[in-house]
Design a protein around this motif. Structure first.
Motif, short mmCIF file in Angstrom:
data_model
loop_
_atom_site.label_atom_id
_atom_site.label_comp_id
_atom_site.label_asym_id
_atom_site.label_seq_id
_atom_site.Cartn_x
_atom_site.Cartn_y
_atom_site.Cartn_z
N GLU A 84 0.85 -1.19 0.00
CA GLU A 84 0.00 0.00 0.00
C GLU A 84 0.89 1.24 0.00
O GLU A 84 1.89 1.30 0.71
CB GLU A 84 -0.89 0.00 1.24
N VAL A 85 0.52 2.22 -0.82
CA VAL A 85 1.33 3.43 -0.93
C VAL A 85 0.50 4.66 -0.63
O VAL A 85 -0.73 4.65 -0.77
CB VAL A 85 1.96 3.56 -2.34
N SER A 86 1.16 5.70 -0.20
CA SER A 86 0.53 7.00 0.00
C SER A 86 1.02 7.95 -1.09
O SER A 86 1.94 7.62 -1.85
CB SER A 86 0.89 7.56 1.38
N PHE A 87 0.42 9.14 -1.16
CA PHE A 87 0.78 10.06 -2.24
C PHE A 87 2.25 10.46 -2.17
O PHE A 87 2.88 10.70 -3.21
CB PHE A 87 -0.10 11.32 -2.17
N SER A 88 2.80 10.53 -0.96
CA SER A 88 4.22 10.89 -0.83
C SER A 88 5.12 9.86 -1.50
O SER A 88 6.24 10.19 -1.92
CB SER A 88 4.59 11.03 0.65
N ASP A 89 4.64 8.62 -1.60
CA ASP A 89 5.43 7.57 -2.24
C ASP A 89 5.49 7.73 -3.76
O ASP A 89 6.49 7.37 -4.39
CB ASP A 89 4.86 6.18 -1.92
N PHE A 90 4.40 8.25 -4.35
CA PHE A 90 4.35 8.31 -5.82
C PHE A 90 4.15 9.74 -6.34
O PHE A 90 3.75 9.93 -7.49
CB PHE A 90 3.24 7.40 -6.36
N ALA A 91 4.47 10.74 -5.53
CA ALA A 91 4.34 12.13 -5.98
C ALA A 91 5.23 12.40 -7.20
O ALA A 91 4.82 13.08 -8.14
CB ALA A 91 4.70 13.09 -4.84
N GLU B 93 6.25 10.21 -9.46
CA GLU B 93 5.66 9.54 -10.61
C GLU B 93 4.43 10.30 -11.12
O GLU B 93 4.17 10.34 -12.33
CB GLU B 93 5.28 8.10 -10.27
N PHE B 94 3.67 10.88 -10.20
CA PHE B 94 2.49 11.66 -10.58
C PHE B 94 2.88 12.81 -11.51
O PHE B 94 2.27 13.01 -12.56
CB PHE B 94 1.80 12.20 -9.32
N PHE B 95 3.92 13.54 -11.13
CA PHE B 95 4.35 14.67 -11.96
C PHE B 95 5.04 14.21 -13.24
O PHE B 95 4.95 14.88 -14.27
CB PHE B 95 5.26 15.59 -11.15
N MET B 96 5.72 13.08 -13.18
CA MET B 96 6.34 12.56 -14.41
C MET B 96 5.30 12.12 -15.42
O MET B 96 5.47 12.29 -16.63
CB MET B 96 7.29 11.41 -14.07
N ILE B 97 4.20 11.53 -14.93
CA ILE B 97 3.13 11.13 -15.84
C ILE B 97 2.38 12.36 -16.34
O ILE B 97 1.95 12.42 -17.50
CB ILE B 97 2.17 10.15 -15.13
N TRP B 98 2.24 13.36 -15.46
CA TRP B 98 1.61 14.62 -15.88
C TRP B 98 2.43 15.25 -17.00
O TRP B 98 1.88 15.59 -18.06
CB TRP B 98 1.51 15.54 -14.67
N PHE B 99 3.74 15.39 -16.79
CA PHE B 99 4.62 15.91 -17.84
C PHE B 99 5.21 14.71 -18.59
O PHE B 99 6.40 14.42 -18.50
CB PHE B 99 5.70 16.78 -17.22
N TYR B 100 4.32 14.06 -19.33
CA TYR B 100 4.64 12.77 -19.94
C TYR B 100 5.78 12.84 -20.94
O TYR B 100 6.47 11.83 -21.17
CB TYR B 100 3.39 12.21 -20.62
N PHE B 101 6.01 13.98 -21.55
CA PHE B 101 7.08 14.09 -22.54
C PHE B 101 8.46 13.89 -21.91
O PHE B 101 9.43 13.58 -22.60
CB PHE B 101 7.03 15.45 -23.27
N ILE B 102 8.53 14.04 -20.59
CA ILE B 102 9.76 13.74 -19.85
C ILE B 102 9.63 12.39 -19.15
O ILE B 102 10.52 11.55 -19.21
CB ILE B 102 10.07 14.84 -18.82
N GLY B 103 8.49 12.20 -18.49
CA GLY B 103 8.29 11.00 -17.69
C GLY B 103 8.30 9.71 -18.46
O GLY B 103 8.68 8.66 -17.92
N VAL B 104 7.89 9.75 -19.73
CA VAL B 104 7.82 8.51 -20.50
C VAL B 104 9.20 7.86 -20.64
O VAL B 104 9.32 6.64 -20.71
CB VAL B 104 7.19 8.78 -21.89
#
Length: 206
Positions: A165-172, A174-185
């Motif tokens: 189980e994860v909290s937002f602090s664990d995947f914050a 990844e959240f922004f990398m997926i949001w800015f997918y041109f970098i996160g991909v």
């Protein structure tokens, strides 16, 4: 469809999400500039063709981006630990709201591109006001749906990576990398390839 996106290489997704639109727009504006400088006039047919290209390119980007989101959120559910409960039905609802909304806008833009550019709009009509009244709440609901989809996709990815189980602090991150997918991909997709292939991953358990 999920296997195609999950097994795709990062450069393939980047090419479809960024490279193809840039190429399409470069070609479009090159033709636009060439036509404008040689004829000094743009007829309605030319304007219609340009107006159709834009939503078509945007449609390709939307399909690839939303397909990538869906593949991570749904395709990786089989690798989520049994002890973790993911709200998949809620994700599907908020996923399809912006998907249908954006698709409708692109179809509307394409139909507008096929309309008569020489026709004068009826400014006294109540239709634009009524349309705005309907679209405004849908627009904000779609924005919320997009951010919830980003949240769920990042959470699913990190849950599979950490196997807990994860909290937002664990995947914050990844959240922004997926949001800015041109970098996160470039960062996330290689790890997704490893998850799908069941190869060992370098995960930090915090």
């Amino acid at each position: 469809m999920t296997d195609i996106f999950l097994k795709a290489k990062h450069w393939q997704l980047f090419s479809m999400l960024i490279g193809l639109p840039i190429l399409g727009y470069i070609i479009m504006f090159a033709l636009f500039f060439d036509y404008a400088t040689t004829t000094n006039d743009l007829d309605a047919t030319t304007l219609k063709s340009f107006a159709i290209i834009i939503p078509c390119v945007a449609l390709i980007v939307m399909y690839v981006l939303f397909g990538w989101f869906w593949s991570i959120a749904i395709g990786l559910q089989t690798k989520v630990p049994n002890t973790v409960k993911m709200k998949v039905k809620k994700f599907k609802v908020f996923f399809f709201i912006p998907f249908i909304y954006i698709l409708s806008l692109l179809v509307f833009m394409a139909l507008f591109g096929l309309s008569d550019f020489e026709a004068e709009p009826d400014l006294n009509s109540a239709f634009p006001f009524g349309l705005l009244t309907i679209m405004l709440p849908l627009h904000f609901l779609s924005i919320f749906g997009i951010f919830y989809s980003l949240y769920f996709v990042a959470k699913t990815y990190k849950t599979v990576e950490l196997q807990r189980e994860v909290s937002f602090s664990d995947f914050a991150g990844e959240f922004f990398m997926i949001w800015f997918y041109f970098i996160g991909v470039w960062i996330i997709q290689p790890k997704i390839n490893e998850m799908v292939e069941d190869t060992p991953m370098e995960a930090q358990y915090v």
